[in-house]
Every structure is written in C-alpha cells, then in structure tokens.
Design a protein around this motif. Structure first.
Motif, mmCIF file in Angstrom:
data_model
loop_
_atom_site.group_PDB
_atom_site.id
_atom_site.type_symbol
_atom_site.label_atom_id
_atom_site.label_comp_id
_atom_site.label_asym_id
_atom_site.label_seq_id
_atom_site.Cartn_x
_atom_site.Cartn_y
_atom_site.Cartn_z
ATOM 1 N N ALA A 57 32.825 108.282 7.192
ATOM 2 C CA ALA A 57 33.901 107.295 7.107
ATOM 3 C C ALA A 57 33.369 105.961 6.596
ATOM 4 N N ASP A 58 32.185 105.564 7.064
ATOM 5 C CA ASP A 58 31.577 104.320 6.585
ATOM 6 C C ASP A 58 31.303 104.399 5.088
ATOM 7 N N ALA A 59 30.816 105.563 4.637
ATOM 8 C CA ALA A 59 30.519 105.744 3.214
ATOM 9 C C ALA A 59 31.799 105.677 2.383
ATOM 10 N N LYS A 60 32.860 106.327 2.863
ATOM 11 C CA LYS A 60 34.138 106.296 2.149
ATOM 12 C C LYS A 60 34.672 104.868 2.071
ATOM 13 N N ARG A 61 34.516 104.131 3.160
ATOM 14 C CA ARG A 61 34.978 102.744 3.197
ATOM 15 C C ARG A 61 34.273 101.907 2.121
ATOM 16 N N ALA A 62 32.994 102.186 1.911
ATOM 17 C CA ALA A 62 32.230 101.471 0.886
ATOM 18 C C ALA A 62 32.608 101.928 -0.522
ATOM 19 N N MET A 63 33.006 103.179 -0.667
ATOM 20 C CA MET A 63 33.346 103.724 -1.985
ATOM 21 C C MET A 63 34.746 103.329 -2.457
ATOM 22 N N MET A 87 45.122 111.322 -5.177
ATOM 23 C CA MET A 87 45.406 112.046 -3.940
ATOM 24 C C MET A 87 44.206 112.038 -2.989
ATOM 25 N N THR A 88 43.005 112.120 -3.548
ATOM 26 C CA THR A 88 41.811 112.078 -2.708
ATOM 27 C C THR A 88 41.638 110.695 -2.083
ATOM 28 N N VAL A 89 41.889 109.662 -2.856
ATOM 29 C CA VAL A 89 41.783 108.293 -2.341
ATOM 30 C C VAL A 89 42.789 108.081 -1.208
ATOM 31 N N MET A 90 43.980 108.635 -1.357
ATOM 32 C CA MET A 90 44.980 108.535 -0.287
ATOM 33 C C MET A 90 44.427 109.093 1.021
ATOM 34 N N VAL A 91 43.807 110.267 0.947
ATOM 35 C CA VAL A 91 43.246 110.893 2.142
ATOM 36 C C VAL A 91 42.096 110.046 2.705
ATOM 37 N N VAL A 96 39.546 106.605 6.965
ATOM 38 C CA VAL A 96 38.867 105.403 7.469
ATOM 39 C C VAL A 96 39.782 104.564 8.353
ATOM 40 N N GLY A 97 41.000 105.079 8.605
ATOM 41 C CA GLY A 97 41.915 104.391 9.514
ATOM 42 C C GLY A 97 42.699 103.251 8.897
ATOM 43 N N ASP A 98 42.686 103.150 7.562
ATOM 44 C CA ASP A 98 43.432 102.074 6.897
ATOM 45 C C ASP A 98 44.823 102.593 6.551
ATOM 46 N N PHE A 99 45.678 102.665 7.574
ATOM 47 C CA PHE A 99 47.022 103.208 7.394
ATOM 48 C C PHE A 99 47.844 102.384 6.406
ATOM 49 N N ALA A 100 47.703 101.073 6.468
ATOM 50 C CA ALA A 100 48.503 100.210 5.606
ATOM 51 C C ALA A 100 48.183 100.459 4.138
ATOM 52 N N ALA A 101 46.898 100.652 3.822
ATOM 53 C CA ALA A 101 46.503 100.896 2.435
ATOM 54 C C ALA A 101 46.953 102.272 1.967
ATOM 55 N N ALA A 102 46.957 103.246 2.882
ATOM 56 C CA ALA A 102 47.351 104.616 2.519
ATOM 57 C C ALA A 102 48.857 104.755 2.322
ATOM 58 N N LEU A 103 49.627 103.904 2.972
ATOM 59 C CA LEU A 103 51.082 104.073 2.988
ATOM 60 C C LEU A 103 51.724 104.077 1.599
ATOM 61 N N ILE A 128 49.655 114.508 5.234
ATOM 62 C CA ILE A 128 49.897 113.114 5.585
ATOM 63 C C ILE A 128 50.268 112.994 7.062
ATOM 64 N N ALA A 129 51.202 113.817 7.513
ATOM 65 C CA ALA A 129 51.638 113.754 8.908
ATOM 66 C C ALA A 129 50.493 114.087 9.857
ATOM 67 N N GLU A 130 49.751 115.147 9.544
ATOM 68 C CA GLU A 130 48.697 115.595 10.452
ATOM 69 C C GLU A 130 47.532 114.613 10.499
ATOM 70 N N GLU A 131 47.106 114.116 9.334
ATOM 71 C CA GLU A 131 45.965 113.204 9.310
ATOM 72 C C GLU A 131 46.304 111.860 9.953
ATOM 73 N N TYR A 132 47.482 111.328 9.669
ATOM 74 C CA TYR A 132 47.907 110.080 10.301
ATOM 75 C C TYR A 132 47.957 110.262 11.812
ATOM 76 N N SER A 133 48.523 111.376 12.257
ATOM 77 C CA SER A 133 48.663 111.631 13.690
ATOM 78 C C SER A 133 47.314 111.735 14.377
ATOM 79 N N THR A 134 46.415 112.498 13.773
ATOM 80 C CA THR A 134 45.081 112.687 14.354
ATOM 81 C C THR A 134 44.353 111.367 14.498
ATOM 82 N N MET A 135 44.370 110.560 13.447
ATOM 83 C CA MET A 135 43.659 109.281 13.486
ATOM 84 C C MET A 135 44.310 108.323 14.488
#
Length: 240
Positions: A57-63, A87-91, A96-103, A128-135
């Motif tokens: 997650a830290d690596a993705k946040r930097a990328m 689509m990959t960037v959305m995931v 990384v828990g940035d719901f606002a950016a993913a929305l 989208i539903a499952e990943e948002y819910s899990t996080m």
C-alpha cells in the motif's frame, strides 16, 4: 585540464550514445497510453516483489502521482473507452484508503460500463463495493477515520448494479460500522438516530448474508437504543 578538443569529443560521444540508446529503446515511438501501460507493468513487477500488504500500500501510494495527469485526461475526455491503466489506478486508490480520490474514477467506470482487467475476475460494481467495504471495515476496527460521505456515494452508485448478495451484505455492514463509529462524536440529541441508521444497515446485511458477522453488533445496538430511549418509551415497550 580539459581542452576544447576533449570537451568537443565528450559532447559528440554523449550525443551519439544517447542517440544509440534512443534507437534501441522499444518505446521511442510509443503513444502516451503505451507508455502508461509500460509504466504500469513495471510498477506491478515491483509490487510483486513486496510480500507485506502494508508495504504494498505504501508503494502504491508513492506510485499513484505518476498516473494523475493521465487519469485527469481520461476523466475530462468523457470518452468512456476501456482503459487498463485507469481501472488499475482506481483499485489502487481504494487499496491505499483514499476513497475520495477513487470516487470520481468509480463513478466514471460505472457510468460508462467499463470492465475490470481479467486479473481481478469480478465485475466493476462488485469490485468497487467489496473493496470499499473491506477497507472501511478495517479502518473502523483499527480506530481510523473513514470517509463516510464517499462510502455513502458508493452505495448509491452501485444500488442498481447486480452483484452477489454476500458482497452487498458487506457494503451494508461497512455502512453500519461507519454509522456506529460516529455515535460518540454525534451531538447527544442525534445519537439515537445515528444508532438506528447503523442498526438498519446491519440488519439488512444479516438479511442478505447470515454469516456476515454482525449479530453481536446488532444485539449491542438494540441494547443501546433501548437504554437511551426516554423513560416513557421504555415503559410503553414494557406494557406492549
């Protein structure tokens, strides 16, 4: 000391070396999308070398900033073309828990009927539903803040989308947990309605999937609602 002849030689050699390297570069005539795909492939390769989910997650946040301009261009174009990078960037934003950016990406993907890359093996709405819910559930359980507004918008976004009942149950569980986590910070006169909202989502989650893991939470909220009810209401319940 450097002589003019030596400096000239170094400049010419550097130029020739750079030209040779450019000629050998398979991406020298690549389009912007091809360059993004190449960058994504390299980043995925790097991520595969990381075993820790937290470090991934830290690596993705930097990328992610390296894709910001491309994603913005896609959103502004409104073309609705299938795009693995987008689509990959959305995931990754969700990861990384940035719901606002993913929305906005999730909204765009649902609106245009974009599908997930094959590696994800789920429909876009389901993921989208499952990943948002899990996080969201993980964040609540860890005592971390959750973007409740973004989660609510996601629920509305996928409300009419088809997905397994188990996944929609997870979404209602997440909504219930988020409402429940905000009770203590809610003004006293609105806490009861907050409890009732949380309870409603958890009951719906249980209806959809009886193993969603909310029975104890439902019992706790029912007790809290009963204990917080005005005395007259409690007595009325007792007479019923």
């Amino acid at each position: 000391m450097s002589s003019p002849a030596r400096n000239h030689y170094l400049r010419v050699t550097a130029s020739q070396t750079a030209a040779a390297e450019e000629a050998a570069n398979p991406l020298r005539h690549a389009t912007g999308h091809e360059l993004m795909l190449a960058q994504l492939a390299e980043h995925k390769r790097q991520l595969k070398q990381i075993q820790s989910i937290e470090r991934k997650a830290d690596a993705k946040r930097a990328m992610l900033p390296e894709y910001a301009a491309w994603v913005q261009g896609v959103l502004e174009s409104g073309a609705g073309l299938q795009d693995e990078v987008f689509m990959t960037v959305m995931v990754w934003y969700i990861d990384v828990g940035d719901f606002a950016a993913a929305l906005p990406l999730a909204t765009y993907a649902i609106r245009h009927g974009l599908v997930m890359p094959d590696t994800y093996q789920r429909t876009t709405a389901c993921l989208i539903a499952e990943e948002y819910s899990t996080m969201a559930v993980k964040a609540v359980e860890a005592g971390q803040p959750v973007d409740a507004a973004a989660l609510g918008e996601i629920a509305e976004l996928v409300a009419d989308q088809d997905m397994p009942d188990e996944v929609r149950a997870k979404l209602h569980k997440a909504l219930g947990y988020v409402h429940s986590s905000r009770i203590d910070s809610t003004p006293e006169d609105r806490r009861q309605s907050q409890r009732e909202a949380a309870l409603g989502h958890l009951r719906r989650a249980l209806e959809l999937h009886d193993k969603v893991g909310v029975k104890k939470d439902i019992e706790r909220l029912e007790r809290e609602i009963k204990n917080a009810a005005p005395a007259g209401a409690k007595e009325g319940d007792g007479r019923g």
